[in-house]
Design an enzyme around this catalytic site. Structure first.
Site, mmCIF file in Angstrom:
data_model
loop_
_atom_site.group_PDB
_atom_site.id
_atom_site.type_symbol
_atom_site.label_atom_id
_atom_site.label_comp_id
_atom_site.label_asym_id
_atom_site.label_seq_id
_atom_site.Cartn_x
_atom_site.Cartn_y
_atom_site.Cartn_z
ATOM 1 N N ASP A 44 17.884 8.532 18.367
ATOM 2 C CA ASP A 44 19.507 9.480 18.252
ATOM 3 C C ASP A 44 19.340 9.596 16.877
ATOM 4 O OD1 ASP A 44 21.203 9.685 20.852
ATOM 5 O OD2 ASP A 44 21.372 7.394 20.424
ATOM 6 N N ARG A 63 9.641 16.157 29.652
ATOM 7 C CA ARG A 63 10.856 17.728 29.756
ATOM 8 C C ARG A 63 11.008 18.332 29.007
ATOM 9 N NH1 ARG A 63 10.952 18.890 35.200
ATOM 10 N NH2 ARG A 63 13.336 18.901 35.423
ATOM 11 N N TYR A 117 11.673 9.175 21.999
ATOM 12 C CA TYR A 117 13.672 9.697 21.759
ATOM 13 C C TYR A 117 14.100 8.305 20.835
ATOM 14 C CZ TYR A 117 18.342 11.011 22.473
ATOM 15 O OH TYR A 117 19.619 12.036 22.012
ATOM 16 N N ARG A 170 19.632 2.628 30.628
ATOM 17 C CA ARG A 170 21.017 2.077 30.579
ATOM 18 C C ARG A 170 21.680 2.392 31.561
ATOM 19 N NH1 ARG A 170 24.636 3.685 27.101
ATOM 20 N NH2 ARG A 170 23.959 5.015 25.607
ATOM 21 N N GLU A 188 22.964 24.215 30.381
ATOM 22 C CA GLU A 188 21.866 22.990 30.455
ATOM 23 C C GLU A 188 20.749 23.493 31.531
ATOM 24 O OE1 GLU A 188 22.289 20.037 27.487
ATOM 25 O OE2 GLU A 188 20.802 19.098 28.463
HETATM 26 P P1 FAD Z 1 12.660 17.741 15.211
HETATM 27 O O1 FAD Z 1 14.591 17.907 14.996
HETATM 28 O O2 FAD Z 1 12.694 18.315 16.685
HETATM 29 O O3 FAD Z 1 11.661 18.758 13.582
HETATM 30 C C1 FAD Z 1 11.055 18.326 13.875
HETATM 31 C C2 FAD Z 1 10.631 19.783 13.057
HETATM 32 O O4 FAD Z 1 8.742 19.824 12.702
HETATM 33 C C3 FAD Z 1 10.955 21.024 13.499
HETATM 34 O O5 FAD Z 1 11.711 21.861 13.332
HETATM 35 C C4 FAD Z 1 9.599 21.557 14.279
HETATM 36 O O6 FAD Z 1 9.439 23.249 14.485
HETATM 37 C C5 FAD Z 1 8.438 21.233 12.860
HETATM 38 N N1 FAD Z 1 6.791 21.084 14.176
HETATM 39 C C6 FAD Z 1 6.635 20.695 14.979
HETATM 40 N N2 FAD Z 1 5.061 21.170 14.480
HETATM 41 C C7 FAD Z 1 4.658 21.576 13.480
HETATM 42 C C8 FAD Z 1 3.357 22.341 13.139
HETATM 43 N N3 FAD Z 1 2.807 22.462 13.575
HETATM 44 N N4 FAD Z 1 4.205 23.247 11.785
HETATM 45 C C9 FAD Z 1 5.060 22.837 10.495
HETATM 46 N N5 FAD Z 1 6.201 22.470 11.709
HETATM 47 C C10 FAD Z 1 5.929 21.901 12.699
HETATM 48 N N6 FAD Z 1 20.958 11.880 19.091
HETATM 49 C C11 FAD Z 1 22.035 11.379 18.794
HETATM 50 O O7 FAD Z 1 21.847 11.470 17.871
HETATM 51 N N7 FAD Z 1 23.648 12.755 19.287
HETATM 52 C C12 FAD Z 1 23.465 13.633 19.821
HETATM 53 O O8 FAD Z 1 24.131 13.920 20.750
HETATM 54 C C13 FAD Z 1 22.112 14.054 20.613
HETATM 55 N N8 FAD Z 1 22.008 15.180 21.365
HETATM 56 C C14 FAD Z 1 20.757 15.240 21.881
HETATM 57 C C15 FAD Z 1 20.403 16.302 22.513
HETATM 58 C C16 FAD Z 1 19.287 16.829 23.526
HETATM 59 C C17 FAD Z 1 18.707 17.548 24.389
HETATM 60 C C18 FAD Z 1 18.318 16.145 22.664
HETATM 61 C C19 FAD Z 1 17.079 16.330 23.085
HETATM 62 C C20 FAD Z 1 18.105 15.246 21.718
HETATM 63 C C21 FAD Z 1 19.515 14.919 21.041
HETATM 64 N N9 FAD Z 1 19.702 14.258 20.522
HETATM 65 C C22 FAD Z 1 20.571 13.434 19.921
HETATM 66 C C23 FAD Z 1 18.382 13.422 19.513
HETATM 67 C C24 FAD Z 1 18.248 14.136 17.908
HETATM 68 O O9 FAD Z 1 17.668 16.058 18.131
HETATM 69 C C25 FAD Z 1 17.247 13.995 17.556
HETATM 70 O O10 FAD Z 1 17.481 12.588 16.988
HETATM 71 C C26 FAD Z 1 16.418 15.082 16.660
HETATM 72 O O11 FAD Z 1 16.511 15.869 16.469
HETATM 73 C C27 FAD Z 1 15.374 14.745 15.717
HETATM 74 O O12 FAD Z 1 14.549 14.890 14.578
HETATM 75 P P2 FAD Z 1 13.339 15.112 13.809
HETATM 76 O O13 FAD Z 1 13.264 15.266 12.793
HETATM 77 O O14 FAD Z 1 12.411 13.934 14.194
HETATM 78 O O15 FAD Z 1 12.684 16.064 15.324
#
Ligand code: FAD
Length: 364
Positions: A347, A245, A345, A168, A299
């Site tokens: 949030d 990306r 992706y 969107r 960024e």
């Molecule tokens: P991650 O936070 O990536 O955690 C995964 C973890 O697994 C990492 O610490 C990694 O090191 C670990 N890992 C991976 N492989 C291995 C391995 N082999 N062994 C051990 N550890 C491992 N959301 C919002 O709601 N508001 C926002 O303003 C917002 N801004 C964002 C801005 C950007 C630039 C981006 C890219 C995302 C944004 N998000 C935002 C989304 C938010 O970052 C995600 O929802 C959240 O971080 C996802 O959490 P996760 O646990 O899935 O992944």
């Protein structure tokens, strides 16, 4: 032995671990990074909390999720404001009647909306991102605010991108310039890392531990493994490497109390190599006057190559079918969760909701 080995101390892993621990299960959390909190990791730099992997604003429409996260952190009532810098002129963003007024001059709201409708209708919807965007907002607004930003973000002409890449374009038919239209919004006043540390309170966490480098050792710890790392790496790229990306964040300390008017300024001009400038102080407005310096992050989007951080999944049909092929071969004693393992992706509120739901399903 523990009940759950959780690979990844990001929001998914921490939420899953907390829920299971609170229900009497034993969990071990490991992360290959040297810190917890995954991509929401923030740290204090000379009195200013700096978001290390991009600006993170917590926003949700779910009262349940809002209540849930506030068990682990005190949130302020921050509402995200964004300006878009087009050739040095600052416009309110997302596009709303204030943006249109800055572009087209003073008119009544009805006249602005009428003109907006007339520029939109010039195009019909199409499969490419470019045609779809022009149909949504018209050529002028597309060229000024969307074209250059999208081209930099995805590293290609928007006319080559499928419409599905962005779901969107935020547009408001009123003067509301809040970036997120969510019911609840805020920033944890002690930072996201502290919030995740509270989630992990009492749970064993081992950092600098890469699961994929020693799978058999880590698997011997638990009956069930919750994996939040990249899905293609887990399967050694058996069905191909998934496209992402990446981003490069340049954090700068500036000797000025304030750099820009709001936390986020977008830079859609093609000749500016970065897409956003973030001034972290704004996230906790009560501390704006506390320091004579400020921290600004620029960024820079970049092509993903192995070894870089994965930020945005390239969700086209080809990638979706590769992901499906991986999903079908997930072993039964594994749970794949979070943005990397499900190639989507999320949030923050969505990733927490998904971890809560996966954990509760296991408990049923
Ligand atoms: P991650 O936070 O990536 O955690 C995964 C973890 O697994 C990492 O610490 C990694 O090191 C670990 N890992 C991976 N492989 C291995 C391995 N082999 N062994 C051990 N550890 C491992 N959301 C919002 O709601 N508001 C926002 O303003 C917002 N801004 C964002 C801005 C950007 C630039 C981006 C890219 C995302 C944004 N998000 C935002 C989304 C938010 O970052 C995600 O929802 C959240 O971080 C996802 O959490 P996760 O646990 O899935 O992944």
């Amino acid at each position: 032995m523990v009940d759950y080995l959780i690979v990844g101390a990001g929001l998914y892993g921490a939420t899953f671990a907390r829920t299971m621990t609170d229900h009497g299960k034993t969990c071990l959390v490991i992360d290959k990074r040297s810190h917890i909190a995954g991509n929401v990791f923030s740290k204090t730099v000379d009195g200013i909390e700096v978001h290390q992997y991009g600006p993170h604003i917590f926003h949700t429409n779910s009262e349940m999720i809002w209540d849930h996260v506030r068990q682990f952190a005190t949130f302020n009532d921050y509402r995200h404001k964004v300006l878009s810098d087009v050739n040095g002129d600052k416009y309110s963003f997302p596009i709303n009647l204030k943006t249109l007024e800055s572009l087209w001059g003073e008119m009544s709201d009805a006249e602005l909306l009428k003109k907006f409708e007339s520029v939109k209708s010039a195009h019909t919807h199409n499969e490419t991102l470019e045609d779809w965007a022009i149909a949504e907002v018209g050529e002028e607004i597309y060229r000024k605010f969307i074209y250059g930003y999208t081209k930099k973000q995805w590293g290609t002409e928007p006319a080559n991108l499928p419409r599905s890449i962005i779901t969107r374009i935020p547009v408001r038919n009123n003067r509301d310039d809040n970036y997120h239209a969510a019911r609840f919004s805020g920033i944890p006043v002690d930072g996201y890392t502290s919030m995740v540390a509270n989630m992990l309170d009492g749970i064993r966490v081992i950092l600098d531990a890469d699961y994929l480098e020693n799978r058999s050792f880590w698997d011997s710890w638990a009956r069930t493994v919750v994996y939040t790392g990249p899905v293609d790496e887990f399967f050694d790229y058996e069905h191909g490497e998934m496209k992402w990306r990446s981003l490069n964040f340049q954090h700068r300390m500036l000797k000025t109390p304030q750099f820009q008017d709001v936390a986020q300024v977008n830079h859609p001009d093609e000749h500016v190599p970065y897409t956003r400038s973030i001034e972290h102080k704004h996230f906790v407005p009560s501390t704006m006057g506390d320091t004579q310096h400020t921290v600004v992050t620029l960024e820079y989007p970049q092509k993903y190559i192995r070894g870089l951080e994965k930020y945005y999944p390239v969700c086209d049909d080809e990638q979706r079918s590769i992901y499906e092929a991986y999903r079908k071969i997930i072993p039964s004693n594994f749970i794949f969760g979070g943005r990397l393992a499900t190639y989507r992706y999320y949030d923050m509120d969505q990733v927490i909701a998904s971890a809560l739901s996966d954990a509760r399903n296991r408990l049923c």
